[in-house]
Design a protein around this motif. Structure first.
Motif, short mmCIF file in Angstrom:
data_model
loop_
_atom_site.label_atom_id
_atom_site.label_comp_id
_atom_site.label_asym_id
_atom_site.label_seq_id
_atom_site.Cartn_x
_atom_site.Cartn_y
_atom_site.Cartn_z
N GLU A 68 -7.10 24.08 -7.94
CA GLU A 68 -7.54 23.36 -9.13
C GLU A 68 -7.64 21.86 -8.90
N THR A 69 -6.75 21.31 -8.06
CA THR A 69 -6.77 19.86 -7.83
C THR A 69 -6.86 19.50 -6.36
N GLU A 70 -6.85 20.53 -5.48
CA GLU A 70 -6.89 20.26 -4.05
C GLU A 70 -7.39 21.49 -3.31
N THR A 98 -5.93 16.84 -0.51
CA THR A 98 -6.08 16.29 -1.86
C THR A 98 -7.39 15.51 -1.92
#
Length: 260
Positions: A227-229, A241
């Motif tokens: 979701e973020t990385e 990241t």
């Protein structure tokens, strides 16, 4: 074709009668008839009006080109202008992505054209043909094979390296496969090891938790889509990241391994 023939063709393609064209030109109907029968020639001013009303150019009226050919050339020219405008509106990463895809497609089309030409040569040749290429089974198809996507520090892909071909079984699942690429590194172990060749589809939706091929700042990676990385499945290797300054594009979802 004469000037009169081309004038008649353009008039009919526009759906005008001789009378309607004459009214638009502000001349007599018999005058248009004379033009189309090549009994008389219009003035330069009238020719200019004809080109504007019938949407043709001098190249069509005075050279041996059909109305359809002229219109296709005009449409192609407009498409090229629109594409050029869109390209200019992109940022540097967008242009780089377009360049990568264009280079790959141009290479593919050239290889396909060369293959077709070679097949024609073989069909017309009376010499004995020795097949030195791997013979495909009846239920196999060829896909592009790129040499590496990093499971580590990143490897440049799709444009700088040569492309080979691999045969895969022609199954419904494999028809979704667009290309294959070799894993380089250990960050995706134990699911994908260094040297594994993975099958990638650009037709299948990539969701969080799926493994895909990603280009980040011109380097290619095989990673899990988080979701973020971008996630490394080897717990000893750091995830990636993504910052707001990174350029990232997904080149497809990993849907299997070659040879399994």
């Amino acid at each position: 074709m004469s000037f009169g023939d081309r004038l008649k063709e353009a008039r009919i393609m526009k759906g005008y009668t001789q009378k309607q064209l004459a009214e638009k030109l502000n001349i007599g109907g018999t005058t248009v008839t004379g033009y189309e029968k090549d009994n008389s020639e219009p003035s330069m001013n009238t020719i200019s009006k004809i080109m504007e009303i019938l949407d043709v150019d001098a190249n069509f009226l005075f050279q041996d080109e059909s109305y359809e050919t002229t219109q296709k050339e005009k449409e192609l020219s407009e498409k090229i202008k629109n594409l050029a405008k869109k390209y200019r509106d992109l940022d540097s990463f967008g242009r780089q992505t377009v360049d990568i895809v264009l280079d790959r497609e141009i290479t593919r089309v050239k290889e396909l054209s060369n293959m077709k030409e070679r097949m024609k040569e073989l069909e017309t040749s009376q010499a004995t043909v020795i097949d030195i290429q791997p013979r495909l089974e009846n239920n196999a198809r060829l896909i592009e094979y790129h040499h590496s996507a990093s499971a580590g520090t990143g490897v440049f892909i799709l444009g700088s390296e040569g492309v080979d071909q691999l045969p895969i079984p022609d199954t419904p699942e494999n028809r979704k496969v667009d290309y294959a690429i070799k894993v380089s590194g250990n960050s995706m172990e134990p699911d994908y090891y260094d040297g594994d060749i993975v099958l990638v589809s650009q037709k299948v939706e990539l969701n969080h938790g799926d493994v895909g091929i990603f280009i980040i700042n011109n380097n290619a990676y095989i990673k899990e889509y988080g979701e973020t990385e971008l996630i490394s499945r080897n717990p000893e290797v750091d995830n990636i990241t993504i910052s707001e300054y990174d350029n990232i594009v997904c080149m497809g979802k990993v849907v299997g391994k070659y040879g399994e």
